[in-house]
Motif scaffolding. Structure first.
Motif, PDB file in Angstrom:
ATOM      1  N   LYS A  33       0.898  -1.106  -0.022  1.00 46.03           N
ATOM      2  CA  LYS A  33      -0.095  -0.069   0.049  1.00 46.03           C
ATOM      3  C   LYS A  33       0.930   1.318   0.085  1.00 46.03           C
ATOM      4  CE  LYS A  33      -3.984  -1.918   2.345  1.00 46.03           C
ATOM      5  NZ  LYS A  33      -4.952  -2.038   3.401  1.00 46.03           N
ATOM      6  N   ALA A  36       2.458   1.686  -3.398  1.00 45.40           N
ATOM      7  CA  ALA A  36       1.465   2.001  -4.403  1.00 45.40           C
ATOM      8  C   ALA A  36       1.085   3.438  -4.197  1.00 45.40           C
ATOM      9  CB  ALA A  36       0.032   1.222  -4.438  1.00 45.40           C
ATOM     10  N   TYR A  39       4.045   5.581  -5.639  1.00 44.84           N
ATOM     11  CA  TYR A  39       3.755   5.520  -7.244  1.00 44.84           C
ATOM     12  C   TYR A  39       2.903   6.176  -7.573  1.00 44.84           C
ATOM     13  CZ  TYR A  39       3.299   3.858 -11.966  1.00 44.84           C
ATOM     14  OH  TYR A  39       3.501   3.773 -13.232  1.00 44.84           O
TER      15      TYR A  39
END
Length: 66
Positions: A33, A36, A39
């Motif tokens: 998480k 992500a 990103y």
């Protein structure tokens, strides 16, 4: 690949090098998480377009009310 290396060294009775040692169980330093989210912050995605749904039954109901 590492499992094969570990198995071979264990069968031969050779000590495992540091890079072949398993990491101790426990929480990882970077979870999926967090990665992500990082990103997504770096790679902004355009907002998805709104999809308008045409319902022919609603149109018929409005027409019947007139």
């Amino acid at each position: 690949m590492m499992i094969g290396l570990r198995a071979t060294l264990e069968l031969l009775g050779l000590p495992l090098p540091d890079y072949a040692q398993r990491k101790p169980p426990g929480p990882r330093t970077a979870s999926a998480k967090v990665i992500a989210a990082m990103y997504a912050a770096d790679n902004r995605q355009p907002k998805p377009r709104k999809v308008y749904h045409y319902d022919p039954n609603k149109f018929r109901e409005k027409r019947a009310q007139r």
